[in-house]
Design a protein around this motif. Structure first.
Motif, PDB file in Angstrom:
ATOM      1  N   LYS A 159      -3.035  -2.970  -9.477  1.00  0.00           N
ATOM      2  CA  LYS A 159      -4.317  -3.296  -8.841  1.00  0.00           C
ATOM      3  C   LYS A 159      -5.097  -4.325  -9.670  1.00  0.00           C
ATOM      4  O   LYS A 159      -5.040  -4.317 -10.891  1.00  0.00           O
ATOM      5  CB  LYS A 159      -5.155  -2.032  -8.642  1.00  0.00           C
ATOM      6  CG  LYS A 159      -4.570  -1.113  -7.564  1.00  0.00           C
ATOM      7  CD  LYS A 159      -5.639  -0.171  -7.022  1.00  0.00           C
ATOM      8  CE  LYS A 159      -5.124   0.588  -5.815  1.00  0.00           C
ATOM      9  NZ  LYS A 159      -4.224   1.669  -6.139  1.00  0.00           N
ATOM     10  N   THR A 188       0.828  -1.226   0.000  1.00  0.00           N
ATOM     11  CA  THR A 188       0.000   0.000   0.000  1.00  0.00           C
ATOM     12  C   THR A 188       0.852   1.261   0.000  1.00  0.00           C
ATOM     13  O   THR A 188       0.413   2.308  -0.464  1.00  0.00           O
ATOM     14  CB  THR A 188      -0.891   0.065   1.262  1.00  0.00           C
ATOM     15  OG1 THR A 188      -0.033   0.040   2.417  1.00  0.00           O
ATOM     16  CG2 THR A 188      -1.889  -1.072   1.312  1.00  0.00           C
ATOM     17  N   CYS A 233     -11.864  -3.659  -1.846  1.00  0.00           N
ATOM     18  CA  CYS A 233     -11.039  -3.043  -0.801  1.00  0.00           C
ATOM     19  C   CYS A 233     -11.538  -1.642  -0.462  1.00  0.00           C
ATOM     20  O   CYS A 233     -11.714  -0.796  -1.338  1.00  0.00           O
ATOM     21  CB  CYS A 233      -9.587  -2.973  -1.271  1.00  0.00           C
ATOM     22  SG  CYS A 233      -8.513  -2.110  -0.117  1.00  0.00           S
ATOM     23  N   CYS A 241      -6.214  -7.835   1.290  1.00  0.00           N
ATOM     24  CA  CYS A 241      -4.943  -7.639   0.582  1.00  0.00           C
ATOM     25  C   CYS A 241      -4.120  -8.928   0.651  1.00  0.00           C
ATOM     26  O   CYS A 241      -3.016  -8.969   1.190  1.00  0.00           O
ATOM     27  CB  CYS A 241      -4.192  -6.459   1.214  1.00  0.00           C
ATOM     28  SG  CYS A 241      -2.860  -5.821   0.178  1.00  0.00           S
ATOM     29  N   GLU A 266      -8.937   1.162  -1.475  1.00  0.00           N
ATOM     30  CA  GLU A 266      -8.334   1.019  -2.808  1.00  0.00           C
ATOM     31  C   GLU A 266      -7.884   2.365  -3.401  1.00  0.00           C
ATOM     32  O   GLU A 266      -6.788   2.485  -3.944  1.00  0.00           O
ATOM     33  CB  GLU A 266      -9.316   0.342  -3.780  1.00  0.00           C
ATOM     34  CG  GLU A 266      -8.689   0.077  -5.141  1.00  0.00           C
ATOM     35  CD  GLU A 266      -9.667  -0.467  -6.167  1.00  0.00           C
ATOM     36  OE1 GLU A 266      -9.202  -0.818  -7.267  1.00  0.00           O
ATOM     37  OE2 GLU A 266     -10.874  -0.536  -5.888  1.00  0.00           O
ATOM     38  N   CYS A 269      -8.598  -6.146  -4.719  1.00  0.00           N
ATOM     39  CA  CYS A 269      -8.660  -4.676  -4.811  1.00  0.00           C
ATOM     40  C   CYS A 269     -10.078  -4.169  -5.048  1.00  0.00           C
ATOM     41  O   CYS A 269     -10.464  -3.135  -4.514  1.00  0.00           O
ATOM     42  CB  CYS A 269      -7.727  -4.174  -5.907  1.00  0.00           C
ATOM     43  SG  CYS A 269      -5.991  -4.622  -5.628  1.00  0.00           S
TER      44      CYS A 269
END
Length: 210
Positions: free
Chosen positions: A208, A148, A197, A187, A200, A194
């Motif tokens: 991604k 990330t 998420c 993740c 995101e 993704c």
């Protein structure tokens, strides 16, 4: 990653799960310590299955020490590396009885002196049992932090130090639980989810997935 993004990420994670905790089942600092020792290279589900039979029978340093290595193995033989874990747990119980009045110590140095307890295990116990703002970096946290962009580092200690430096103070107590759960269920290692998420749009991962 800038400060504002980190703030937003942790606000979202907190809103989704205001009171995160470990998925290991325990009812005392001692039970937590033993469960975390057993969880190395094993799943929390597998550990809980074994300890649900062990703890009703023995859940103090004296009671587990009394079982001995062979007696303990009978309860934990479904967990990976159970031979070395049984030996370490018995030695740890002996040290707790002889050096700590059967109490789990509340300092990193004393915890790391126990057989089978490394930096990560000590951090989990300090954070979860004793509410200290530590960061227990496992494979999930290492991956999520690097992927990330929250806190990049080439090894777990570097990631731990950067998380402690960069995570806004108000989130430090719970951050490691949020990151573990995020790595465990969203993740994930091979193909991060993704599309589902919550963070995101704030995440700096280039590749991604849908």
């Amino acid at each position: 990653m800038n400060k504002e993004k980190r703030q937003k990420i942790f606000e979202i994670l907190r809103n989704e799960n205001p009171n995160p905790t470990t998925e290991l089942e325990y009812s005392s600092p001692f039970e937590l310590l033993i469960s975390v020792i057993l969880s190395a290279q094993a799943t929390d589900v597998g550990v809980n299955k074994a300890t649900s039979k062990l703890y009703p029978v023995a859940n103090t340093p004296e009671a587990i020490y009394e079982l001995g290595v062979d007696g303990l193995k009978e309860y934990i033989k479904t967990i990976g590396l159970f031979n070395s874990k049984a030996a370490n747990v018995i030695k740890t119980c002996k040290m707790l009885i002889e050096e700590h009045q059967s109490e789990v110590p509340q300092t990193r140095e004393a915890l790391e002196a126990l057989p089978g307890v490394g930096r990560k295990t000590a951090n989990v116990v300090l954070n979860t049992a004793f509410k200290q703002p530590t960061m227990a970096v496992d494979t999930h946290i290492f991956r999520v932090s690097n992927r990330t962009g929250i806190a990049k580092g080439k090894d777990v200690v570097e990631v731990e130090k950067r998380l402690l430096k960069f995570v806004p103070k108000e989130f430090l107590m719970d951050a490691h639980h949020w990151l573990i759960l995020h790595g465990r269920y969203t993740c994930v290692a091979r193909k991060p989810r993704c599309g589902s998420c919550l963070i995101e749009d704030l995440c700096e991962f280039k590749q991604k997935t849908e």
